[in-house]
Design an enzyme around this catalytic site. Sequence first.
Site, PDB file in Angstrom:
ATOM      1  N   LYS A 284      -7.640 -28.835 -18.350  1.00 46.57           N
ATOM      2  CA  LYS A 284      -7.916 -29.685 -17.204  1.00 46.57           C
ATOM      3  C   LYS A 284      -9.024 -30.673 -17.587  1.00 46.57           C
ATOM      4  CE  LYS A 284      -8.681 -29.457 -12.207  1.00 46.57           C
ATOM      5  NZ  LYS A 284      -8.902 -28.582 -11.036  1.00 46.57           N
ATOM      6  N   GLU A 369      -3.361 -17.893   1.197  1.00 43.79           N
ATOM      7  CA  GLU A 369      -4.036 -17.899   2.490  1.00 43.79           C
ATOM      8  C   GLU A 369      -3.633 -16.730   3.368  1.00 43.79           C
ATOM      9  OE1 GLU A 369      -3.953 -21.967   0.756  1.00 43.79           O
ATOM     10  OE2 GLU A 369      -2.390 -20.468   1.166  1.00 43.79           O
ATOM     11  N   ARG A 397      -0.774 -21.932   6.934  1.00 46.23           N
ATOM     12  CA  ARG A 397       0.104 -21.018   6.210  1.00 46.23           C
ATOM     13  C   ARG A 397      -0.124 -19.559   6.606  1.00 46.23           C
ATOM     14  NH1 ARG A 397       1.095 -22.791  -0.038  1.00 46.23           N
ATOM     15  NH2 ARG A 397       2.201 -24.723   0.421  1.00 46.23           N
TER      16      ARG A 397
END
Length: 618
Positions: A284, A369, A397
Amino acid sequence: MEYKYLSHIQFPTDLRALPVEALPEVCSELRDDIVKELSVNPGHLASSLGVIELTVALHYVYDTPEDRIVWDVGHQAYGHKIITGRRETFKTNRKFGGLHPFPTPAESEYDTFVCGHASNSISAALGMAVADEKLGNKRHVVAVIGDGSLSGGLAFEGLNNVSSSPNNMLIILNDNNMSIDHSVGGMKQYLLSLNTNESYNRWRDRVGRWLMGKGYLNDSRKKTVIRLSNAFKSAISEQQNIFEGMNIRYFGPVDGHDVKELVRVIRHLKDMRGPKLLHIHTVKGKGYEPAEKAATIWHAPGRFNPETGERLDKDKRAKYQDVFGETLLELARTNPKIVGVTPAMPTGCSMNILGKEMPDRTFDVGIAEGHAVTFSGGLAKEGMIPFCNIYSAFAQRAYDNIIHDVAIGKLHVVFCFDRAGIVGEDGATHHGAFDMAALRPVPNLTICAPMNEHELRKMMFTAQLPEQGPWVIRYPRGRGVKEDWRCPLEAIEVGKGRKIKDGKDTVVLSIGHIGNNVTEAIKDTDVAHYDMRFLKPIDTAILDEVGKNFSHVITVENGVKDGGLGSAVLEYFADHGYTPRVTRLGMPTDSFVEHGTIRELQHICGIDPEGIKLMVNG
């Protein structure tokens, strides 16, 4: 800036006209272009830098947009945007009226699916691939998913069904050991140790081609052959491959920054029948040293000097998330039952402050979640007091989990919904628009929102006291209003609002930080103002007073106006025979708010000081 190759790439057809030897330079130019643009027009930097080679390879090999590339989380799609006809307009990315912050089919035919959050690419791509099979379309479908997104339950549900319907989709697992923060959980550890036997892959390819040449590999026999080959692989490998166990052929790991090798491998997999997964390793922030060294900070760094890496955001006012993080730590020091739970956002919500001092009482559960909520319910059932911090839009969610696993049992979970209301440049997928309207009908919940940092601290202190049930505290993205936000931690009366300003005839009822816009709008008027603090239980004493004494009531909320504070006030007035004129201000009904600065979007919704003033004067 003029580039040797990138300046002449309008669409992927231009890219595909280049020799493969030119692709490393294309990647270098694309990376440089993104760094320079994001230094002055902030966005999500590190994620896009990490998939430059993959982006170029995919558009080089596949006939996009006819072939489908489904991105998981649009953070990584800036390179994709630039080489699919949007380089000239990329300077408008995330700006009001400009390019959308994440891929969306409404903007480009190259954007195959809305992808503002995580873990949905496999399910969406599988749906596309199955539809193509049913409709006789001869296109390829690729899902790109990160190792962080793979921690989400939806990703596993998709994987579980990939082999249950005929499809030839390719799943590319972009493994950089990161989401925004470092990836966590068993899948992370599994991917770190996962390897494949190259000799086995060569053997299987040769056998597969031989069987197909003999006409043996028809659909009825294919799964049997895959199971047999997986059993053979298990016998010669050190560990069982979870993807192979799901009848998804696994290839890798491959260096995700070797663009020519990626092209070679993806070409090899392109026309292979059946579902397959390519595991690539990436870094990343690749190619920009500051981002490589601190990928979390450089996930969305704001404006910066591209030459030195100096970040240029000098505003020192505390963010609400930091007030939350510091206050949580204070509370945890005095209450040993308090723990923190977050779905992959410890830095984003500042729970890393608790994690640094009390790692054994801080739980990052990955991008999950629903699990975060139910896990918190289990903790509360046995006597702990979890502060479960989820971005408001992402808490959608976990709606069923909040009802079924917390509210029904009256469990003492404190939900802290960060990024509630309009969030700005991240747009419709990230605005916390629906939490108040969705949760207000749910029994046993206390729902509140602080007008400032002091109120947030008091609400958090009150929420952790004994005999409380499930709480929801919602607060916005961004900075507060207090120069000195630290105040004594003290309880407030549950369901009790407060009068901010006296007035006559017209009164404004607000909830949350948006009340500061009200204060600015009516400072030179004789309009009254109440900070309701609590949506549920709502302060009926204030509503009785207002219903009896004011002819015009204006409600202001930083959320969808149907179902929230304004609706609660109307319902109470209707039930008790009060007849003042009521004007509701908030986010619009039946339309999504797009992207722009918070101030621009508040103006469109009429909840900025100017919009409130117009209603007051009207």
